[in-house]
Design a protein around this motif. Sequence first.
Motif, PDB file in Angstrom:
ATOM      1  N   PRO B  88       0.835  -1.214   0.000  1.00  0.00           N
ATOM      2  CA  PRO B  88       0.000   0.000   0.000  1.00  0.00           C
ATOM      3  C   PRO B  88       0.867   1.262   0.000  1.00  0.00           C
ATOM      4  CG  PRO B  88      -0.559  -1.451   1.857  1.00  0.00           C
ATOM      5  CD  PRO B  88       0.644  -2.028   1.202  1.00  0.00           C
ATOM      6  N   ASP B  89       0.297   2.339  -0.499  1.00  0.00           N
ATOM      7  CA  ASP B  89       0.992   3.627  -0.580  1.00  0.00           C
ATOM      8  C   ASP B  89       0.703   4.414   0.702  1.00  0.00           C
ATOM      9  OD1 ASP B  89       1.938   6.142  -1.207  1.00  0.00           O
ATOM     10  OD2 ASP B  89       0.970   6.228  -3.173  1.00  0.00           O
ATOM     11  N   PRO B  90       1.743   4.811   1.438  1.00  0.00           N
ATOM     12  CA  PRO B  90       1.467   5.565   2.673  1.00  0.00           C
ATOM     13  C   PRO B  90       1.031   7.007   2.395  1.00  0.00           C
ATOM     14  CG  PRO B  90       3.830   5.442   2.307  1.00  0.00           C
ATOM     15  CD  PRO B  90       3.188   4.591   1.222  1.00  0.00           C
ATOM     16  N   VAL B 109      -2.491  14.781   6.903  1.00  0.00           N
ATOM     17  CA  VAL B 109      -2.334  13.823   5.804  1.00  0.00           C
ATOM     18  C   VAL B 109      -0.860  13.494   5.617  1.00  0.00           C
ATOM     19  CG1 VAL B 109      -2.691  13.522   3.312  1.00  0.00           C
ATOM     20  CG2 VAL B 109      -4.393  14.733   4.679  1.00  0.00           C
ATOM     21  N   ARG B 110      -0.557  12.225   5.345  1.00  0.00           N
ATOM     22  CA  ARG B 110       0.841  11.853   5.090  1.00  0.00           C
ATOM     23  C   ARG B 110       1.296  12.395   3.745  1.00  0.00           C
ATOM     24  NH1 ARG B 110       2.754   8.701   8.800  1.00  0.00           N
ATOM     25  NH2 ARG B 110       1.425   7.104   9.751  1.00  0.00           N
ATOM     26  N   VAL B 111       2.478  13.013   3.751  1.00  0.00           N
ATOM     27  CA  VAL B 111       3.111  13.500   2.516  1.00  0.00           C
ATOM     28  C   VAL B 111       4.565  13.018   2.518  1.00  0.00           C
ATOM     29  CG1 VAL B 111       1.624  15.551   2.363  1.00  0.00           C
ATOM     30  CG2 VAL B 111       3.798  15.697   3.602  1.00  0.00           C
ATOM     31  N   PRO B 112       5.186  12.953   1.357  1.00  0.00           N
ATOM     32  CA  PRO B 112       6.604  12.567   1.329  1.00  0.00           C
ATOM     33  C   PRO B 112       7.449  13.605   2.062  1.00  0.00           C
ATOM     34  CG  PRO B 112       5.638  12.496  -0.885  1.00  0.00           C
ATOM     35  CD  PRO B 112       4.646  13.198   0.004  1.00  0.00           C
ATOM     36  N   GLY B 132      14.068   2.158  -4.203  1.00  0.00           N
ATOM     37  CA  GLY B 132      12.684   1.688  -4.315  1.00  0.00           C
ATOM     38  C   GLY B 132      11.821   2.183  -3.169  1.00  0.00           C
ATOM     39  N   ILE B 133      12.344   2.090  -1.954  1.00  0.00           N
ATOM     40  CA  ILE B 133      11.566   2.550  -0.792  1.00  0.00           C
ATOM     41  C   ILE B 133      11.315   4.054  -0.882  1.00  0.00           C
ATOM     42  CG2 ILE B 133      11.721   2.924   1.708  1.00  0.00           C
ATOM     43  CD1 ILE B 133      12.987   0.129   1.914  1.00  0.00           C
ATOM     44  N   SER B 137       7.529   5.815  -1.356  1.00  0.00           N
ATOM     45  CA  SER B 137       7.045   6.797  -0.382  1.00  0.00           C
ATOM     46  C   SER B 137       7.069   8.219  -0.959  1.00  0.00           C
ATOM     47  CB  SER B 137       7.872   6.697   0.913  1.00  0.00           C
ATOM     48  OG  SER B 137       9.254   6.746   0.645  1.00  0.00           O
ATOM     49  N   GLY B 138       7.313   8.343  -2.283  1.00  0.00           N
ATOM     50  CA  GLY B 138       7.201   9.643  -2.944  1.00  0.00           C
ATOM     51  C   GLY B 138       8.406  10.551  -2.785  1.00  0.00           C
ATOM     52  N   ASN B 139       9.532   9.987  -2.337  1.00  0.00           N
ATOM     53  CA  ASN B 139      10.724  10.791  -2.087  1.00  0.00           C
ATOM     54  C   ASN B 139      11.768  10.616  -3.182  1.00  0.00           C
ATOM     55  OD1 ASN B 139      10.178  11.794   0.723  1.00  0.00           O
ATOM     56  ND2 ASN B 139      10.052   9.590   1.131  1.00  0.00           N
ATOM     57  N   ALA B 140      12.448  11.685  -3.541  1.00  0.00           N
ATOM     58  CA  ALA B 140      13.622  11.571  -4.396  1.00  0.00           C
ATOM     59  C   ALA B 140      14.783  11.077  -3.529  1.00  0.00           C
ATOM     60  CB  ALA B 140      13.966  12.916  -5.016  1.00  0.00           C
ATOM     61  N   ALA B 141      15.653  10.250  -4.121  1.00  0.00           N
ATOM     62  CA  ALA B 141      16.753   9.632  -3.370  1.00  0.00           C
ATOM     63  C   ALA B 141      18.098  10.132  -3.867  1.00  0.00           C
ATOM     64  CB  ALA B 141      16.682   8.111  -3.515  1.00  0.00           C
TER      65      ALA B 141
END
Lengths: 413, 413
Positions: B88-90, B109-112, B132-133, B137-141
Amino acid sequence: MTFEDQARAAKRAAVTLATLNRVAKDAALNAMADALADAERSVLDANLRDVDRAREAGTSDALIDRLRLNPQRVDGMVGGLRDLARLPDPVGDVVRGWTNANGVQVRQVRVPFGVVGIIYEARPNVTADAAGICLKSGNAALLRGSSSALESNRAVVQALRAGLEAVGLPADAVQLVEGGREVTDELMAARGLVDVLIPRGGAGLINAVVNGSKVPVIETGTGNCHIFVDASADQAMAIEILLNAKVQRPSVCNAAETLLVHAAIADEFVPKALDALAAQGVTVHGTDAVQRYSDQVVPAGPDEFDAEYLSLDIAAAVVDSVDAAIEHIRDHTTGHSETIVTNDRVSADRFVAQVDAAAVLVNASSRFVDGGEFGFGAEIGISTQKLHARGPMGLAEMTSSKYIVTGDGQTRP
Amino acid sequence: MTFEDQARAAKRAAVTLATLNRVAKDAALNAMADALADAERSVLDANLRDVDRAREAGTSDALIDRLRLNPQRVDGMVGGLRDLARLPDPVGDVVRGWTNANGVQVRQVRVPFGVVGIIYEARPNVTADAAGICLKSGNAALLRGSSSALESNRAVVQALRAGLEAVGLPADAVQLVEGGREVTDELMAARGLVDVLIPRGGAGLINAVVNGSKVPVIETGTGNCHIFVDASADQAMAIEILLNAKVQRPSVCNAAETLLVHAAIADEFVPKALDALAAQGVTVHGTDAVQRYSDQVVPAGPDEFDAEYLSLDIAAAVVDSVDAAIEHIRDHTTGHSETIVTNDRVSADRFVAQVDAAAVLVNASSRFVDGGEFGFGAEIGISTQKLHARGPMGLAEMTSSKYIVTGDGQTRP
């Protein structure tokens, strides 16, 4: 007592606090309130000495006003402690829990941080507020107040400690950290002894702590808050929200500092906004596009879109679209509270999704972004960072958590 | 490209990632998996060059084993990305929400986070896992891998970026940060560009990041985990848990490093424990009280109760009471996972309440303290700090939150 001795004493006290139930903590808060009320005379005397010293040092009237206590302010501190005693206890709340397929039970439970350091400026009422919030959330408090408020803080802390002792709790749960600048450095280096540091005050203090601390910091406070009035906005509503956000209490972090107006309504809306702001004594610092509408508009300097005025001043600009407003905010936000006034669903959704801040508001005043207004009952500050807590921080935000894992002999295959 | 250019590109990519829905992110993860599978040959070739270079440099076999990839390990990375697509997408989860008395609606609300920096050591599989993680979770790595794995990491990142481009997403959502030590310093100083830094690796790496970073850090990993066998313990159960926690995978952070035995059962339990450990090839480093029971016990040096062995070694001591065990743990814990084996309810409650760690276990192996075992599906690490996340960190722990406040013109009285 050296700082390290103080921190170790706080850590020992924190062990006791961590296992207190709500009844015991509320009794302590009421005893602290009683002791502070009893000490009103000595607190006010100490404060007078601080104020005299500040005046001799040529301190500004604004700063002296923040430093000054009077019977009402002492009552406010006493009442704040009693209010805390009426709030639910966050410690022990089960955040989530489940049972694994093998029967191992997992619960995530709120626990205190342990030792919390608060670094703050001249207001002596922060001393009682912060100590009370820490105590209710089960944390020992190391209070690093301003040297200008030293005598006031000493008198307040002495009373709070007497209250703790009256109910048989360790006085070292509340300590004032005294000494020169090097003690602040020790506090910021005390990783392992201090669990979290919260700076409360102006941007300078906060940046110094953020940059200097090895202890994890929760950044609070700076709010360069924008109001964007969209083309579709109810303009009367926009004026109400603008005035409320700018004028109702200009010195606080959730007050508006920049007005952005959609170009499509600038000819109609900007003159109305300028009149309404002028009527409230607000000076508008505008771009060329805003200056066109009134010679009362002061030209906005190059850095004015980046700073908090915290006064009856506001920066203003005209933008071509919602996206341009979002872009402007992205370049200048401090990540506190950003507002759109709009009747367009697509504009509202876009603004909410793309503006990166602790709070994003649609058709409401940014003055609502506040622990009290959110119903938290108490607030240690408003976090503008993304880690741990973002936005108003109440008692729950003053806790960590612990996983409790129970089984009947399970091992991992 | 300078580091600052990379960080700004990551920040731009993060704006796109923040508003992607789950379908789009899962498509990206599967495309990354496909591209990595296609690139297996070039990844393994690059890895061979890293391994050869490491061997020439006289690197230890253990480190070379961590560095080495083979088809199974590449498959593991590919499978890990596909597994993430099934979770699931957090982002977008409503953490809580309410309506104020004046009709203002508040939702948290959860946001990256935005941009996440990962600093890690030799294992190139972390490159794909972390990317991938972050993506899910919508984050740039921003991936700062070890120079020893540079060619492997380049090949992996090239494939992941190709996967992103294949589905029309910005490749700069996943970037390898290359360059000398000074670039690590730039990464740690990039407050405002990088939202959070997560070091993954040994205690040396983690301490260097914790002490050097101005970007908020989530501390992961070091686990000096204790097992306390209480007087009332089911001793057969205690042996099972002890062996599982020590032997099942000794090199990981949730493995046991110290055995504490209640004095009341030492004569009976310690010899059994020593036999069982010896049968599994474990060397026991004991205090005098433990050495009495066997000449196989190695004297424990003064610092041995403070370090992770991460090998088939365990420190052991006899303590007089639950309180003495708690005290010993308080002095030596790294705050990871601490276990009591007991049939006494009072002992269990006391241990659970007073031991300050990310996880406290009763009658279960500390090897269960793990994102996979907790059902999180993915794990970026195990946090041993108290701020933001404590214990295993899954996708939800890789997010921040945002308050969305909506009204119809409300202002603050």
